[in-house]
Design a protein around this motif. Structure first.
Motif, PDB file in Angstrom:
ATOM      1  N   ARG A   1       0.756  -1.146   0.130  1.00  0.00           N
ATOM      2  CA  ARG A   1       0.058   0.105  -0.164  1.00  0.00           C
ATOM      3  C   ARG A   1       0.697   1.427  -0.009  1.00  0.00           C
ATOM      4  O   ARG A   1       0.363   2.237   0.447  1.00  0.00           O
ATOM      5  CB  ARG A   1      -1.060   0.115   1.225  1.00  0.00           C
ATOM      6  CG  ARG A   1      -1.937  -1.235   1.198  1.00  0.00           C
ATOM      7  CD  ARG A   1      -3.016  -1.321   0.452  1.00  0.00           C
ATOM      8  NE  ARG A   1      -3.574   0.083   0.495  1.00  0.00           N
ATOM      9  CZ  ARG A   1      -4.721   0.274  -0.654  1.00  0.00           C
ATOM     10  NH1 ARG A   1      -4.606  -0.312  -1.790  1.00  0.00           N
ATOM     11  NH2 ARG A   1      -5.303   1.501  -0.364  1.00  0.00           N
TER      12      ARG A   1
ATOM     13  N   ASN B   1      -3.326   2.950   7.745  1.00  0.00           N
ATOM     14  CA  ASN B   1      -4.581   2.982   8.415  1.00  0.00           C
ATOM     15  C   ASN B   1      -4.592   2.864   9.655  1.00  0.00           C
ATOM     16  O   ASN B   1      -3.686   3.319  10.322  1.00  0.00           O
ATOM     17  CB  ASN B   1      -5.035   1.228   7.918  1.00  0.00           C
ATOM     18  CG  ASN B   1      -4.089   0.269   8.501  1.00  0.00           C
ATOM     19  OD1 ASN B   1      -3.403   0.515   9.213  1.00  0.00           O
ATOM     20  ND2 ASN B   1      -4.560  -0.701   8.216  1.00  0.00           N
TER      21      ASN B   1
ATOM     22  N   ASP C   1      -4.378   5.774   4.195  1.00  0.00           N
ATOM     23  CA  ASP C   1      -4.788   4.754   3.217  1.00  0.00           C
ATOM     24  C   ASP C   1      -6.493   5.447   2.999  1.00  0.00           C
ATOM     25  O   ASP C   1      -7.289   5.306   3.898  1.00  0.00           O
ATOM     26  CB  ASP C   1      -4.954   3.460   3.995  1.00  0.00           C
ATOM     27  CG  ASP C   1      -5.459   2.475   3.061  1.00  0.00           C
ATOM     28  OD1 ASP C   1      -6.300   2.615   2.150  1.00  0.00           O
ATOM     29  OD2 ASP C   1      -4.799   1.364   3.077  1.00  0.00           O
TER      30      ASP C   1
ATOM     31  N   LYS D   1      -8.867   4.883   1.086  1.00  0.00           N
ATOM     32  CA  LYS D   1      -9.983   4.169   1.003  1.00  0.00           C
ATOM     33  C   LYS D   1     -10.374   3.594   2.386  1.00  0.00           C
ATOM     34  O   LYS D   1     -11.590   3.389   2.758  1.00  0.00           O
ATOM     35  CB  LYS D   1      -9.736   2.877   0.091  1.00  0.00           C
ATOM     36  CG  LYS D   1     -10.857   1.870   0.009  1.00  0.00           C
ATOM     37  CD  LYS D   1     -10.839   0.721  -1.047  1.00  0.00           C
ATOM     38  CE  LYS D   1     -12.040   0.055  -1.671  1.00  0.00           C
ATOM     39  NZ  LYS D   1     -11.487  -0.810  -2.505  1.00  0.00           N
ATOM     40  N   GLU D   2      -9.472   3.396   3.313  1.00  0.00           N
ATOM     41  CA  GLU D   2      -9.662   2.743   4.752  1.00  0.00           C
ATOM     42  C   GLU D   2     -10.258   3.846   5.629  1.00  0.00           C
ATOM     43  O   GLU D   2     -11.012   3.747   6.369  1.00  0.00           O
ATOM     44  CB  GLU D   2      -8.578   1.948   5.424  1.00  0.00           C
ATOM     45  CG  GLU D   2      -8.435   0.624   4.646  1.00  0.00           C
ATOM     46  CD  GLU D   2      -7.316  -0.509   5.219  1.00  0.00           C
ATOM     47  OE1 GLU D   2      -7.695  -0.134   6.562  1.00  0.00           O
ATOM     48  OE2 GLU D   2      -6.531  -0.996   4.858  1.00  0.00           O
TER      49      GLU D   2
ATOM     50  N   THR E   1     -13.278   6.958   4.137  1.00  0.00           N
ATOM     51  CA  THR E   1     -14.863   6.270   3.725  1.00  0.00           C
ATOM     52  C   THR E   1     -15.341   5.517   4.829  1.00  0.00           C
ATOM     53  O   THR E   1     -14.401   4.891   5.611  1.00  0.00           O
ATOM     54  CB  THR E   1     -14.657   5.519   2.649  1.00  0.00           C
ATOM     55  OG1 THR E   1     -13.745   4.506   2.769  1.00  0.00           O
ATOM     56  CG2 THR E   1     -14.158   6.357   1.347  1.00  0.00           C
TER      57      THR E   1
ATOM     58  N   VAL F   1     -11.882  12.982  -1.865  1.00  0.00           N
ATOM     59  CA  VAL F   1     -11.784  11.595  -1.673  1.00  0.00           C
ATOM     60  C   VAL F   1     -12.312  10.919  -2.937  1.00  0.00           C
ATOM     61  O   VAL F   1     -11.298   9.863  -3.569  1.00  0.00           O
ATOM     62  CB  VAL F   1     -12.540  11.340  -0.651  1.00  0.00           C
ATOM     63  CG1 VAL F   1     -12.614   9.728  -0.492  1.00  0.00           C
ATOM     64  CG2 VAL F   1     -11.841  11.582   0.654  1.00  0.00           C
ATOM     65  N   ARG F   2     -13.510  11.298  -3.582  1.00  0.00           N
ATOM     66  CA  ARG F   2     -14.001  10.517  -4.724  1.00  0.00           C
ATOM     67  C   ARG F   2     -13.075  10.644  -5.781  1.00  0.00           C
ATOM     68  O   ARG F   2     -12.681   9.610  -6.734  1.00  0.00           O
ATOM     69  CB  ARG F   2     -15.236  11.161  -5.146  1.00  0.00           C
ATOM     70  CG  ARG F   2     -16.687  10.715  -4.430  1.00  0.00           C
ATOM     71  CD  ARG F   2     -17.856  11.026  -4.961  1.00  0.00           C
ATOM     72  NE  ARG F   2     -17.821  12.611  -5.258  1.00  0.00           N
ATOM     73  CZ  ARG F   2     -18.352  13.434  -4.145  1.00  0.00           C
ATOM     74  NH1 ARG F   2     -19.035  12.977  -3.068  1.00  0.00           N
ATOM     75  NH2 ARG F   2     -18.403  14.837  -4.714  1.00  0.00           N
TER      76      ARG F   2
ATOM     77  N   LEU G   1      -9.980   8.180  -5.467  1.00  0.00           N
ATOM     78  CA  LEU G   1     -10.391   6.900  -5.850  1.00  0.00           C
ATOM     79  C   LEU G   1     -10.669   6.548  -7.091  1.00  0.00           C
ATOM     80  O   LEU G   1     -10.676   5.602  -7.941  1.00  0.00           O
ATOM     81  CB  LEU G   1     -11.657   6.415  -4.982  1.00  0.00           C
ATOM     82  CG  LEU G   1     -11.241   6.361  -3.384  1.00  0.00           C
ATOM     83  CD1 LEU G   1     -12.473   6.137  -2.542  1.00  0.00           C
ATOM     84  CD2 LEU G   1     -10.245   5.432  -2.938  1.00  0.00           C
ATOM     85  N   GLU G   2     -11.336   7.646  -7.890  1.00  0.00           N
ATOM     86  CA  GLU G   2     -11.628   7.513  -9.350  1.00  0.00           C
ATOM     87  C   GLU G   2     -10.616   7.883 -10.153  1.00  0.00           C
ATOM     88  O   GLU G   2     -10.704   7.950 -11.377  1.00  0.00           O
ATOM     89  CB  GLU G   2     -12.968   8.494  -9.514  1.00  0.00           C
ATOM     90  CG  GLU G   2     -14.329   8.088  -8.933  1.00  0.00           C
ATOM     91  CD  GLU G   2     -15.465   8.770  -8.882  1.00  0.00           C
ATOM     92  OE1 GLU G   2     -15.253  10.001  -9.666  1.00  0.00           O
ATOM     93  OE2 GLU G   2     -16.409   8.475  -8.311  1.00  0.00           O
TER      94      GLU G   2
END
Length: 273
Positions: A33, A38, A75, A77-78, A81, A259-260, A263-264
């Motif tokens: 990662r 995290n 991290d 994603k962790e 979200t 954040v979106r 991730l995108e």
């Protein structure tokens, strides 16, 4: 999970910890990662610095990351979200929120700390380098206070330490733009004290740590305390403000867009709300 102060190095899963010749070596070890943090990793970083501070055999600390990165920050994603995000918001919106515990542990460590920056140190990864007293960079190192790209502010490293290290104007530029700089630029602006070939990084960091560790341990601790008192200011006051401000920003549309977009894998489109 147990509170961070109850985690012992023997229980670590995200951090490697060893003491060698009076030097504690703390290695963030999530290479898959890019050493992104995290919740468990944050707690282990905190526990590692607490362990070093409590060990009379430790006279200096070297912090680094498992290749290919130093630390790529949170991290996303962790941590940004789902349930973990909700827990973070709850902590940050307390009546008087505490600073980030891992940051406090690193900054309150009374042993000299060297950051051996072997790769990307962005977001909270750059913060961690700023908590160190001395930074040595591999030629592969990169630095970036990228919080603004997520609709957030930096932790206490960027706001409290960075201006004293590189000057207020350069600190403002790095914080306002979120630009990522390479090792040569970091050396030019005084962010790092030395850039070395990648394969020589730990050798150089440990050699410096050894030159420090041969000195009188108590005097070293007081020397560090004196530098902290004269160079910076009140950690907990600015840390509480940072936490409270982050608590507000976590609730904004801009942060959610930051954040979106990450991730995108696209550029964010901020609206100012």
């Amino acid at each position: 999970m147990a509170k961070a102060e109850r985690i012992l190095p023997a229980d670590f899963t995200c951090v490697l910890y060893e003491v060698r010749d009076h030097v504690a070596i703390v290695t963030i070890n999530r290479p898959e990662r890019r050493n992104a943090l995290n919740r468990r990793a944050y707690d282990e970083v905190e526990a590692a610095f607490r362990a070093a501070s409590a060990d009379p055999d430790v006279r200096c600390v070297v912090v680094t990351g498992a290749d290919p990165a130093f630390c790529s920050g949170e991290d996303v994603k962790e941590m940004m979200t789902g349930e973990q995000r909700d827990k973070s918001v709850a902590r940050l919106t307390a009546v008087r929120p505490e600073p980030t515990p891992a940051a406090v542990a690193a900054l309150e460590c009374d042993r000299p700390v060297i950051a051996a920056v072997n790769g990307a140190a962005v977001g909270w990864g750059m913060e961690l380098t700023l908590f160190a007293d001395i930074r040595i960079a591999s030629e592969q190192a990169r630095f970036g206070e990228i919080f603004i790209k997520r609709g957030l502010i930096s932790d206490v490293g960027g706001l409290w330490r960075l201006p004293a290290i590189v000057g207020p104007a350069k600190a403002a530029e790095l914080l306002f733009t979120g630009d990522v700089i390479d090792a040569s630029e970091a050396l030019r602006i005084g962010l790092v004290s030395e850039v070395v070939p990648h394969e020589k990084l730990m050798e150089s960091a440990l050699a410096l740590a050894g030159r420090i560790a041969v000195n009188a341990p108590l005097a070293l601790r007081y020397m560090k305390d004196g530098l902290r008192r004269t160079s910076y200011g009140d950690l907990r006051e600015i840390g509480s403000w940072v936490s409270a401000t982050l608590g507000r920003l976590f609730e904004t549309e801009d942060h959610r867009e930051g954040v979106r977009s990450f991730l995108e894998k696209r550029a964010p489109e901020f609206k100012g709300r």
